[in-house]
Design an enzyme around this catalytic site. Structure first.
Site, short mmCIF file in Angstrom:
data_model
loop_
_atom_site.label_atom_id
_atom_site.label_comp_id
_atom_site.label_asym_id
_atom_site.label_seq_id
_atom_site.Cartn_x
_atom_site.Cartn_y
_atom_site.Cartn_z
N ASP A 130 0.30 -0.86 0.00
CA ASP A 130 0.30 0.34 0.18
C ASP A 130 0.78 1.36 0.03
OD1 ASP A 130 1.03 -1.20 2.78
OD2 ASP A 130 -0.48 0.37 3.46
N GLU B 84 11.12 -3.91 12.75
CA GLU B 84 12.26 -3.52 11.84
C GLU B 84 13.46 -3.25 12.69
OE1 GLU B 84 8.98 -1.77 12.34
OE2 GLU B 84 8.67 -0.94 9.96
C1 UGA Z 1 3.22 -0.60 9.13
C2 UGA Z 1 4.91 -0.93 8.38
O1 UGA Z 1 5.09 -0.54 7.58
C3 UGA Z 1 4.44 -2.30 8.18
O2 UGA Z 1 5.67 -2.83 7.74
C4 UGA Z 1 4.57 -3.52 9.15
O3 UGA Z 1 4.34 -4.51 8.80
C5 UGA Z 1 3.42 -2.79 10.10
O4 UGA Z 1 3.09 -1.92 10.17
C6 UGA Z 1 3.40 -3.95 11.33
O5 UGA Z 1 4.15 -3.34 12.30
O6 UGA Z 1 2.12 -4.37 11.65
P1 UGA Z 1 0.39 -0.54 8.28
O7 UGA Z 1 0.66 0.55 7.08
O8 UGA Z 1 0.71 -0.56 9.59
O9 UGA Z 1 2.79 -0.84 8.41
O10 UGA Z 1 0.46 -2.18 7.77
P2 UGA Z 1 -0.31 -2.79 6.45
O11 UGA Z 1 -0.03 -1.93 5.19
O12 UGA Z 1 -1.75 -3.02 6.84
O13 UGA Z 1 0.36 -4.05 6.70
C7 UGA Z 1 1.69 -4.15 5.49
C8 UGA Z 1 1.58 -5.64 5.52
O14 UGA Z 1 1.31 -6.69 5.50
C9 UGA Z 1 1.11 -5.22 3.56
O15 UGA Z 1 1.45 -5.60 2.74
C10 UGA Z 1 0.30 -5.89 3.61
O16 UGA Z 1 -1.44 -6.00 2.74
C11 UGA Z 1 0.48 -7.11 4.15
N1 UGA Z 1 -0.67 -7.39 5.90
C12 UGA Z 1 -1.38 -7.17 6.54
C13 UGA Z 1 -0.67 -8.89 5.19
O17 UGA Z 1 0.11 -9.79 4.83
N2 UGA Z 1 -1.62 -9.40 6.36
C14 UGA Z 1 -2.54 -8.72 7.04
O18 UGA Z 1 -3.09 -9.39 7.58
C15 UGA Z 1 -2.18 -8.06 6.75
MN MN Z 2 0.62 -0.56 5.43
#
Ligand code: UGA
Ligand code: MN
Length: 323
Positions: free
Chosen positions: A194, A279
């Site tokens: 995203d 991270e």
């Molecule tokens: C932030 C950080 O930018 C992420 O890299 C980190 O993994 C996350 O917080 C965390 O610490 O949990 P954020 O925007 O809150 O990111 O998270 P998302 O963009 O919703 O998810 C990160 C990635 O994991 C995305 O590529 C999303 O597609 C993937 N994801 C999310 C999954 O594969 N499964 C899920 O249930 C949720």
């Molecule tokens: Mn994100």
């Protein structure tokens, strides 16, 4: 009189029971037919309450995913397809992207593919957070002409609930170690589906010796988070929780030379880290702050953005076209 009351109670109870059984059978048959024929418009979803519509839409999509996809966990073109990459004189960029089903998934991946297809010598590893891959999503990757690997990895039961994407990223790191020859120069970048990425950052991260970093826009509740540079070295960070995190930087703000995977094995994400610690916990395994190579003109430019897509407010659910 008593006799009559007894008879009518009996009739009411019987009718209620029959009603429940018939409703149950109708709902089960309906869900089955919906899952099986989710592409055709058998049910008018729009007459149902919002949450139920969303659930049934998801059920239909899951049915589609399972259909034909079971047993095909690993798919897509594999790392060997790097042979077709255009230039072997420059380091390979491995992009690792966890992804999961939601209404905006295809849109996010399309946007990201459109960026990545402009970067040469790149291999995209996309890991679906589910039991199986989605064949439609695979078709999307195939249509881009990108060198990619797409496979499924579910979240493990032991992984803490707030952690997103860690098991998927770890599975991708396993895949790289199993398939890549560490003597071939390569870098690893964890790119969520995203975010927004400029093309410049890829060309800069490509030459990472060990660990490179740069500012991330719209991250950590600030306009940007960044390492602070003095005389070409990182001296501190402007970031959320910078006092308690050794490497207070978002996933989008660093790249690693692939060799660290072998030198500091096992380099994997913690699955019980506290919020925001993913991270830093990874980077603490291999690096010191003094080793950071600042990019983006000494961290003076924002070249990636931690954008987040709003959940669409969909009122009308129509399953005939895939969104
Ligand atoms: C932030 C950080 O930018 C992420 O890299 C980190 O993994 C996350 O917080 C965390 O610490 O949990 P954020 O925007 O809150 O990111 O998270 P998302 O963009 O919703 O998810 C990160 C990635 O994991 C995305 O590529 C999303 O597609 C993937 N994801 C999310 C999954 O594969 N499964 C899920 O249930 C949720
Ligand atoms: Mn994100």
């Amino acid at each position: 009189m008593i006799q009559n009351i007894k008879i009518s109670t009996f009739v009411i109870k019987r009718s209620l029971k029959m009603f429940c059984i018939l409703t149950g059978v109708a709902v089960i048959t309906w869900s089955f037919s919906y899952t099986k024929h989710s592409r055709s418009q058998l049910v008018n979803l729009n007459v149902l309450p919002g949450k139920l519509k969303e659930f049934i839409y998801l059920l239909g999509t899951l049915g589609r995913r399972l259909n034909g996809a079971l047993g095909r966990r690993l798919s897509g073109s594999h790392l060997l397809s790097l042979d077709i990459a255009d230039n072997h004189d420059i380091p390979i960029i491995f992009i690792i992207t966890p992804t999961y089903y939601r209404l905006v998934q295809k849109a996010e991946l399309t946007r990201m593919a459109n960026t990545l297809r402009l970067v040469k010598q790149l291999h995209w590893i996309i890991v679906e957070d589910f039991e199986v891959i989605n064949l439609k999503t695979q078709e999307l990757f195939q249509s881009t002409g990108l060198s990619f690997t797409y496979f499924a990895q579910t979240k493990r039961n032991t992984t803490k609930n707030h952690i997103k994407g860690a098991d998927q990223r770890n599975a991708a790191l396993d895949l790289i170690m199993a398939n890549h020859n560490p003597s071939i120069p390569a870098v690893i970048y964890f790119a969520d589906d995203d975010n927004t990425y400029s093309l410049e950052i890829f060309e800069q991260m490509r030459y990472t010796k060990k660990l490179s970093m740069w500012p991330v826009g719209l991250s950590g509740g600030r306009t940007y988070e960044t390492p602070i540079i003095k005389d070409g070295k990182v001296i501190k960070f402007l970031a959320w929780k910078s006092e308690t995190r050794k490497f207070p930087i978002d996933m989008a703000g660093f790249a690693l030379n692939a060799k660290v995977l072998w030198t500091y094995n096992p380099m994997r994400f913690s699955t019980d880290a506290d919020s925001g610690m993913l991270e830093t916990k990874l980077l603490e395994k291999c690096c010191a702050v003094e080793e950071i190579e600042p990019l983006a003109d000494n961290c003076s430019k924002v070249l990636v953005w931690h954008t987040r897509t709003q959940k669409p407010q969909v009122r009308i659910f129509d399953n005939s076209l895939e969104v």
